[in-house]
Design an enzyme around this catalytic site. Structure first.
Site, mmCIF file in Angstrom:
data_model
loop_
_atom_site.group_PDB
_atom_site.id
_atom_site.type_symbol
_atom_site.label_atom_id
_atom_site.label_comp_id
_atom_site.label_asym_id
_atom_site.label_seq_id
_atom_site.Cartn_x
_atom_site.Cartn_y
_atom_site.Cartn_z
ATOM 1 N N TYR A 164 0.889 -1.351 -0.010
ATOM 2 C CA TYR A 164 -0.094 0.086 0.210
ATOM 3 C C TYR A 164 0.873 1.116 0.061
ATOM 4 O O TYR A 164 1.185 1.846 -1.081
ATOM 5 C CB TYR A 164 -1.115 -0.076 1.165
ATOM 6 C CG TYR A 164 -2.134 0.853 1.172
ATOM 7 C CD1 TYR A 164 -3.180 0.477 0.306
ATOM 8 C CD2 TYR A 164 -1.799 2.481 1.225
ATOM 9 C CE1 TYR A 164 -4.153 1.617 0.404
ATOM 10 C CE2 TYR A 164 -2.742 3.214 0.877
ATOM 11 C CZ TYR A 164 -4.013 2.781 0.222
ATOM 12 O OH TYR A 164 -5.061 3.921 0.013
ATOM 13 N N LYS A 204 -1.201 8.071 -3.612
ATOM 14 C CA LYS A 204 -1.659 8.879 -2.475
ATOM 15 C C LYS A 204 -0.768 10.077 -2.019
ATOM 16 O O LYS A 204 -1.067 11.083 -1.663
ATOM 17 C CB LYS A 204 -1.820 8.021 -1.121
ATOM 18 C CG LYS A 204 -2.953 6.945 -1.188
ATOM 19 C CD LYS A 204 -4.291 7.705 -1.647
ATOM 20 C CE LYS A 204 -5.183 6.452 -1.786
ATOM 21 N NZ LYS A 204 -6.610 7.067 -2.167
ATOM 22 N N VAL A 233 -13.711 -1.822 5.372
ATOM 23 C CA VAL A 233 -14.141 -2.750 4.325
ATOM 24 C C VAL A 233 -15.037 -2.269 3.286
ATOM 25 O O VAL A 233 -16.111 -1.839 3.813
ATOM 26 C CB VAL A 233 -14.946 -4.068 5.176
ATOM 27 C CG1 VAL A 233 -15.347 -5.070 3.651
ATOM 28 C CG2 VAL A 233 -14.175 -4.660 6.013
#
Length: 401
Positions: free
Chosen positions: A239, A248, A277
């Site tokens: 990530y 990001k 989620v």
């Protein structure tokens, strides 16, 4: 009208169809969780880009219910076909619009590609006609591809590590039974990283600001936020240190560029949300296992997307401190990033095996949560009786409505 008997079409924990009644029930449950606004005066005018899912949906529902938000939501959802139901976001939007109408909210929804210049023009015209200026732009898009309106080039995002291959445990469901698997992803090349930045970075956010500003639609004290995530060092290789993390970082750099452009008449923030989620997060390898462990560790301290959207709205409306970190980002993830929580998650991550998966993680909860994203596994919903699948997209109101 199309009454169908619908059965879940899924592979593992990912679904290819949705249940309209279940999707509506999910929105109803969110709505009832939120305290109703006590003030009678109209709330801020907002544009929510990505209003049908995840944090964008939560921010929309909270804005409507708790803050009497007015404005426009934009999402890109698939309609019903002969073979498949409409997308879950389509059904969620229809129910959100129904609740907004019942509450008397002057808020409409546009089903369109927010990356398009044509859509930007249509949306800004609608906002100008109905409201004049806007107070808030919430940007919450997760997309697999983006067509650059300047060049016509189609960029495709990838979820890959940078610099080195990634090997880790992952959660899989075989015949509905949660099991541990092994994941191996090759490192992205420069072209893949750059394409992911083009899709998921701040380029489109900046274009929306330009479009609004060029038509004089930014109210005094205008604010804009874009949703981001940092996460644990456990998931960092796939990530924050991967292609998504590069995007990001570009988003955060864009916030600074927007602030320079606004020159004090407004402000842009990135918002670091906690784990959730969502349809976007379930596509990220290893996140399912990490989230299942995190939920077991945090228990009743877990923060839903609605919980976090409520916190964000309170900060944006001055009811709570912004909670900025040393990089000027709004942090909503303190419950996740608490050192004791992360230590506990790491301990489980390192030791967990297939033999103790059920007792060390909340995999059943995770599977149910994913199902609910598509309207399945929602308590109280009748899945035996055929359901009406033909649900119209909410009509756009007239300029004087």
């Amino acid at each position: 009208m199309s009454i169908r008997e619908i059965k879940p079409g899924n592979r593992g924990y990912l679904y290819v169809n949705s249940h309209p009644t279940g999707c509506a029930a999910v929105v109803d449950r969110m709505w009832q969780q939120i305290p109703e606004a006590t003030a009678d005066e109209p709330g801020p005018v907002a544009l929510v880009i990505g209003s049908s899912a995840g944090y964008g949906l939560a921010a929309t529902v909270v804005g409507l219910r708790a803050h009497r938000m007015r404005g426009l939501g934009i999402a890109f959802e698939s309609a019903e076909t002969e073979r498949r139901t409409a997308g879950a976001g389509w059904y969620r939007t229809a129910r959100t619009a129904g609740l907004a109408a019942e509450a008397g909210a002057a808020f409409s929804f546009l089903n369109a590609d927010a990356f398009s210049d044509v859509v930007k023009d249509a949306a800004t015209d609608q906002l100008a006609d109905r409201f004049g200026k806007i107070d808030l732009l919430i940007y919450s898009i997760a997309a697999p591809r983006r067509t650059d309106p300047l060049t016509g080039e189609v960029h495709h995002s990838v979820i890959k590590p940078l610099g080195a291959d990634y090997r880790a445990k992952t959660l899989v469901f075989e015949d509905g039974v949660p099991q541990l698997g092994e994941l191996h992803l090759q490192a992205a090349d420069d072209a893949e990283r750059d394409a992911t930045v083009q899709v998921m970075g701040g380029a489109d956010w900046q274009m929306w600001i330009n479009a609004l500003q060029s038509k004089g639609l930014l109210a005094d004290g205008f604010q804009t936020v874009a949703l981001s995530y940092v996460g644990s060092d456990i998931t960092a290789p796939i990530y924050r240190a991967g292609t998504i993390g590069a995007a990001k970082q570009h988003l955060e750099d864009t916030a600074r560029a927007i602030n320079t452009r606004l020159k004090g008449v407004g402000h842009a923030y990135t918002v670091v949300a906690g784990a959730a989620v969502t349809q976007a997060s379930t596509a990220i390898p290893s996140i399912a296992l990490y989230t299942s462990i995190l939920h077991r560790v945090t228990a009743d301290r877990w923060q839903t997307t609605v919980d976090q959207a409520e916190a964000l709205w309170n900060r944006m409306t001055g009811h709570a401190d912004l909670g900025l970190d040393d990089q000027g980002r709004i942090r909503l993830d303190d419950w996740e990033m608490n050192p004791e929580v992360q230590a506990a998650v790491r301990a489980v991550w390192d030791r967990v095996g297939s033999d103790d998966l059920a007792v060390s993680t909340d995999t059943e909860w995770f599977r149910d949560q994913v199902g609910q994203l598509y309207g399945w596994n929602v308590p109280g919903v009748d899945y035996v009786t055929p359901a009406e699948t033909t649900v119209p997209w909410p009509a756009s109101p007239s300029a004087d409505a």
